[in-house]
Scaffold this motif. Sequence first.
Motif, PDB file in Angstrom:
ATOM      1  N   THR A  27      38.109  36.193  56.870  1.00 53.78           N
ATOM      2  CA  THR A  27      39.028  35.339  56.121  1.00 53.78           C
ATOM      3  C   THR A  27      40.488  35.648  56.369  1.00 53.78           C
ATOM      4  OG1 THR A  27      39.701  34.674  53.899  1.00 53.78           O
ATOM      5  CG2 THR A  27      38.953  36.912  54.159  1.00 53.78           C
ATOM      6  N   PHE A  28      40.785  36.882  56.732  1.00 44.45           N
ATOM      7  CA  PHE A  28      42.178  37.292  56.691  1.00 44.45           C
ATOM      8  C   PHE A  28      43.061  36.632  57.735  1.00 44.45           C
ATOM      9  CE2 PHE A  28      41.484  39.597  53.218  1.00 44.45           C
ATOM     10  CZ  PHE A  28      41.056  40.913  53.304  1.00 44.45           C
ATOM     11  N   SER A  29      42.453  35.965  58.714  1.00 44.98           N
ATOM     12  CA  SER A  29      43.290  35.338  59.726  1.00 44.98           C
ATOM     13  C   SER A  29      44.102  34.185  59.153  1.00 44.98           C
ATOM     14  CB  SER A  29      42.436  34.841  60.891  1.00 44.98           C
ATOM     15  OG  SER A  29      41.516  33.862  60.434  1.00 44.98           O
ATOM     16  N   TYR A  92      45.386  47.174  43.495  1.00 44.39           N
ATOM     17  CA  TYR A  92      44.426  46.101  43.729  1.00 44.39           C
ATOM     18  C   TYR A  92      44.825  45.299  44.961  1.00 44.39           C
ATOM     19  CZ  TYR A  92      43.152  46.905  38.827  1.00 44.39           C
ATOM     20  OH  TYR A  92      42.758  47.462  37.635  1.00 44.39           O
ATOM     21  N   CYS A  93      43.854  44.991  45.808  1.00 42.82           N
ATOM     22  CA  CYS A  93      44.099  44.068  46.897  1.00 42.82           C
ATOM     23  C   CYS A  93      43.709  42.665  46.438  1.00 42.82           C
ATOM     24  CB  CYS A  93      43.331  44.464  48.147  1.00 42.82           C
ATOM     25  SG  CYS A  93      41.553  44.669  47.936  1.00 42.82           S
ATOM     26  N   ALA A  94      44.329  41.670  47.038  1.00 43.46           N
ATOM     27  CA  ALA A  94      44.060  40.287  46.669  1.00 43.46           C
ATOM     28  C   ALA A  94      44.245  39.394  47.882  1.00 43.46           C
ATOM     29  CB  ALA A  94      44.998  39.844  45.542  1.00 43.46           C
ATOM     30  N   ALA A  95      43.554  38.258  47.855  1.00 45.78           N
ATOM     31  CA  ALA A  95      43.647  37.310  48.967  1.00 45.78           C
ATOM     32  C   ALA A  95      43.662  35.895  48.444  1.00 45.78           C
ATOM     33  CB  ALA A  95      42.480  37.506  49.931  1.00 45.78           C
ATOM     34  N   SER A  96      44.390  35.034  49.149  1.00 44.62           N
ATOM     35  CA  SER A  96      44.492  33.625  48.785  1.00 44.62           C
ATOM     36  C   SER A  96      44.098  32.757  49.966  1.00 44.62           C
ATOM     37  CB  SER A  96      45.926  33.294  48.376  1.00 44.62           C
ATOM     38  OG  SER A  96      46.090  31.887  48.301  1.00 44.62           O
ATOM     39  N   PRO A  97      43.066  31.944  49.829  1.00 49.44           N
ATOM     40  CA  PRO A  97      42.652  31.083  50.931  1.00 49.44           C
ATOM     41  C   PRO A  97      43.648  29.966  51.234  1.00 49.44           C
ATOM     42  CG  PRO A  97      41.387  30.577  48.973  1.00 49.44           C
ATOM     43  CD  PRO A  97      42.185  31.815  48.673  1.00 49.44           C
ATOM     44  N   TYR A 108      46.278  34.058  43.612  1.00 49.84           N
ATOM     45  CA  TYR A 108      45.240  34.697  44.417  1.00 49.84           C
ATOM     46  C   TYR A 108      43.865  34.460  43.810  1.00 49.84           C
ATOM     47  CZ  TYR A 108      49.276  36.841  46.539  1.00 49.84           C
ATOM     48  OH  TYR A 108      50.479  37.025  47.167  1.00 49.84           O
ATOM     49  N   SER A 109      42.914  34.099  44.665  1.00 47.94           N
ATOM     50  CA  SER A 109      41.570  33.771  44.197  1.00 47.94           C
ATOM     51  C   SER A 109      40.623  34.963  44.225  1.00 47.94           C
ATOM     52  CB  SER A 109      40.977  32.660  45.070  1.00 47.94           C
ATOM     53  OG  SER A 109      41.776  31.501  45.038  1.00 47.94           O
ATOM     54  N   TYR A 110      40.892  35.896  45.117  1.00 47.50           N
ATOM     55  CA  TYR A 110      39.958  37.002  45.318  1.00 47.50           C
ATOM     56  C   TYR A 110      40.662  38.341  45.072  1.00 47.50           C
ATOM     57  CZ  TYR A 110      37.905  33.125  47.900  1.00 47.50           C
ATOM     58  OH  TYR A 110      37.437  31.892  48.261  1.00 47.50           O
ATOM     59  N   TRP A 111      39.951  39.216  44.368  1.00 48.57           N
ATOM     60  CA  TRP A 111      40.519  40.507  44.001  1.00 48.57           C
ATOM     61  C   TRP A 111      39.542  41.634  44.293  1.00 48.57           C
ATOM     62  CZ3 TRP A 111      45.431  41.288  42.078  1.00 48.57           C
ATOM     63  CH2 TRP A 111      46.141  40.138  41.741  1.00 48.57           C
TER      64      TRP A 111
END
Length: 121
Positions: A27-29, A92-97, A108-111
């Motif tokens: 996902t990170f790309s 905490y790390c987090a990611a947003s699609p 951010y949707s994912y934690w």
Amino acid sequence: VQLQASGGGLVQAGGSLRLSCVASRRTFSIDGISWFRQAPGKEREFVVSWSGGSTFHADSVKGRFTISRDNAKNAMYLQMNSLKPDDTAVYYCAASPTGYYGASPEGYSYWGQGTQVTVSS
């Protein structure tokens, strides 16, 4: 998507730590990624983020913390140098699609589950 953070620990002031965060899917790309932290009795605080080659740092960590990513490993990292006791918190790390990489946790949707960093004086 699950995020797994690790790498926290106890370090003396002036020391360094490297936090890692691995995603359960590739996902990170395209995602916006970030690190937040929360100290006891305080609200969750933005630390640093990255998206599309641009980074955004909180003033308190500029020049000391660096975010990076390894798309091949579905991983992101937080290199923390010149640590201070005030940096003590759960990170905490987090990611947003959507590619969001701002300072609002709501973006951010994912934690990840958090990893404890303790800096002794």
